[in-house]
Design a protein around this motif. Structure first.
Motif, PDB file in Angstrom:
ATOM      1  N   ALA A   6     -42.211 -11.642 -35.537  1.00 40.75           N
ATOM      2  CA  ALA A   6     -40.931 -12.071 -34.963  1.00 40.75           C
ATOM      3  C   ALA A   6     -40.985 -12.006 -33.439  1.00 40.75           C
ATOM      4  CB  ALA A   6     -39.797 -11.206 -35.502  1.00 40.75           C
ATOM      5  N   ILE A  35     -43.708 -12.464 -31.609  1.00 41.70           N
ATOM      6  CA  ILE A  35     -44.502 -13.620 -31.161  1.00 41.70           C
ATOM      7  C   ILE A  35     -43.634 -14.868 -31.165  1.00 41.70           C
ATOM      8  CG2 ILE A  35     -46.458 -15.107 -31.771  1.00 41.70           C
ATOM      9  CD1 ILE A  35     -47.803 -12.552 -32.923  1.00 41.70           C
ATOM     10  N   SER A  60     -42.646 -17.126 -27.939  1.00 39.44           N
ATOM     11  CA  SER A  60     -42.943 -18.556 -27.957  1.00 39.44           C
ATOM     12  C   SER A  60     -41.696 -19.373 -27.637  1.00 39.44           C
ATOM     13  CB  SER A  60     -43.492 -18.904 -29.353  1.00 39.44           C
ATOM     14  OG  SER A  60     -43.723 -20.264 -29.468  1.00 39.44           O
ATOM     15  N   GLU A 119     -40.734 -22.009 -24.355  1.00 39.23           N
ATOM     16  CA  GLU A 119     -40.231 -23.376 -24.502  1.00 39.23           C
ATOM     17  C   GLU A 119     -38.892 -23.558 -23.790  1.00 39.23           C
ATOM     18  OE1 GLU A 119     -42.684 -24.420 -28.518  1.00 39.23           O
ATOM     19  OE2 GLU A 119     -40.695 -23.524 -28.690  1.00 39.23           O
ATOM     20  N   GLU A 124     -39.877 -29.480 -30.351  1.00 38.03           N
ATOM     21  CA  GLU A 124     -40.102 -28.040 -30.181  1.00 38.03           C
ATOM     22  C   GLU A 124     -38.906 -27.244 -30.710  1.00 38.03           C
ATOM     23  OE1 GLU A 124     -43.005 -28.412 -26.277  1.00 38.03           O
ATOM     24  OE2 GLU A 124     -40.920 -27.857 -25.985  1.00 38.03           O
ATOM     25  N   PHE A 131     -38.560 -25.966 -34.503  1.00 41.03           N
ATOM     26  CA  PHE A 131     -39.047 -24.637 -34.884  1.00 41.03           C
ATOM     27  C   PHE A 131     -37.996 -23.560 -34.614  1.00 41.03           C
ATOM     28  CE2 PHE A 131     -40.636 -20.948 -32.497  1.00 41.03           C
ATOM     29  CZ  PHE A 131     -41.083 -20.173 -33.557  1.00 41.03           C
ATOM     30  N   GLU A 187     -35.562 -23.656 -37.413  1.00 41.68           N
ATOM     31  CA  GLU A 187     -36.117 -23.106 -38.656  1.00 41.68           C
ATOM     32  C   GLU A 187     -36.175 -21.585 -38.584  1.00 41.68           C
ATOM     33  OE1 GLU A 187     -39.863 -24.927 -39.458  1.00 41.68           O
ATOM     34  OE2 GLU A 187     -38.980 -26.892 -39.854  1.00 41.68           O
ATOM     35  N   HIS A 188     -36.505 -21.075 -37.418  1.00 43.42           N
ATOM     36  CA  HIS A 188     -36.537 -19.624 -37.238  1.00 43.42           C
ATOM     37  C   HIS A 188     -35.146 -19.037 -37.447  1.00 43.42           C
ATOM     38  CE1 HIS A 188     -36.572 -15.867 -34.792  1.00 43.42           C
ATOM     39  NE2 HIS A 188     -37.776 -15.737 -35.311  1.00 43.42           N
TER      40      HIS A 188
END
Lengths: 71, 263
Positions: free
Chosen positions: B37, B39, B43, B47, B131, B134, B137-138
């Motif tokens: 989580a 990482i 990330s 972004e 981007e 993601f 989705e997270h």
């Protein structure tokens, strides 16, 4: 809250048609987050495909082996 | 273009909010419930910072407005950011609420420019939204997970989501405030419609939408309380006064390390 985390195995290939390679493992509470984590953690290549599978769903095909995939 | 000032203020609001969202994601590189989580949070921070930089580039080229996060001297009350990000997100529940509500709100607003006539932004929105997929989705993974079981974690998440919903509702502004951008073809969806889409998405993730401040409204969802728009600041897209904590801005600007900036 989320129950125990599960171990997921991550497979990927760089180009369609290449053999699928096992590239690592990760921990996640479920398949939905496992997908997200896999794509972010193993981003060292420009993968054409990536799959995740719960380790406990992978079974041995060797006639002398049984049980779950060893760590 | 008559819509110019409205485009500019929207870009500033998107950039300011993305900068702060990136800050909060970055803070949660350490301390989340799992290394994976952390990482993911790191990330997402990268972004958001990248998107803010992109938007700032458009502001500079198209509007001659220079926003450099490291040299920014604006006081907190000049920031056009969603109020939910004004303070450190002290729990994972708050981080997930920012991810599920604030981040998605920004993506929805960006998506309304994708087919619009303002090409400098329309050109870059698809990559940004790729981007952001993601990020969504997270958020959805975490909200569904925490919602699946009653207990203190779910209560904390619902409390955080309710606050994020209220603050983000203000970001979308009063009905019709964006009519000029729609009329000019700069955007293809208005903020009122986008806000309803956000509520519908959130309501599909939680088991009790009322617990996060939403109420059924025909086929869709709306905020359970009526907002008084008389105090809405169109430039900052906020109802509340104040702004991000100065200490957070100092960290973003590297204030303590100013001696090294020219090194």
């Amino acid at each position: 809250m989320a129950g125990p985390e599960r171990v997921f195995e991550v497979f990927a290939r760089i180009a369609p048609g290449d053999p699928m390679s096992h590239i690592g493992t990760l921990n996640a509470p479920g398949i939905e987050l496992a997908r997200v984590y896999a794509w972010r953690i193993y981003d060292e290549e420009d993968w054409s495909d990536m799959w995740v599978a719960p380790r406990d769903a992978i079974v041995s095909a060797h006639p002398d082996q049984d049980g779950p995939l060893p760590a | 273009m008559r819509a110019g000032p409205d485009i500019r203020s929207t870009l500033v609001a998107l950039s300011d909010t993305k900068l702060l969202l990136g800050y909060h994601y970055g803070e949660w590189t350490f301390g989340p419930p799992a290394i994976e989580a952390g990482i993911a949070a790191c990330s997402m921070a990268q972004e958001e910072f990248g998107h803010a930089r992109l938007l700032n580039g458009i502001l500079k080229r198209e509007f001659e407005l220079q926003i450099d996060p490291l040299d920014d001297v604006r006081p907190p009350e000049a920031f056009a950011s969603i109020a939910f990000l004004d303070h450190p997100l002290v729990s994972w529940a708050e981080l997930i609420a920012a991810n599920a509500v604030v981040d998605l709100a920004l993506s929805l607003v960006l998506s309304s420019f994708a087919e619009g006539s303002f090409q400098p932004l329309a050109r870059v929105v698809p990559k940004m939204l790729l981007e952001e997929r993601f990020h969504a989705e997270h958020a959805e993974g975490w909200v569904r997970l925490v919602e699946s079981e009653a207990g203190p974690a779910r209560n904390a998440l619902r409390d955080a989501l309710a606050r994020a919903v209220r603050d983000t509702a203000a970001f979308f502004g009063p009905p019709g405030h964006d009519a000029e951008l729609i009329r000019a073809g700069v955007r293809t969806a208005n903020d009122a419609a986008l806000r309803e889409r956000l509520w519908t998405r959130l309501a599909s993730l939680v088991r009790d939408p009322a617990a996060v401040g939403l109420t059924g409204d025909g086929d869709g969802w709306s905020l359970a309380v009526d907002l008084d728009w008389s105090g809405w600041d169109a430039g900052r897209r906020r109802l509340s006064a104040g702004g991000p904590e100065q200490e957070m801005l100092d960290e973003l600007r590297g204030t303590k390390n100013v001696a090294f900036k020219s090194a």
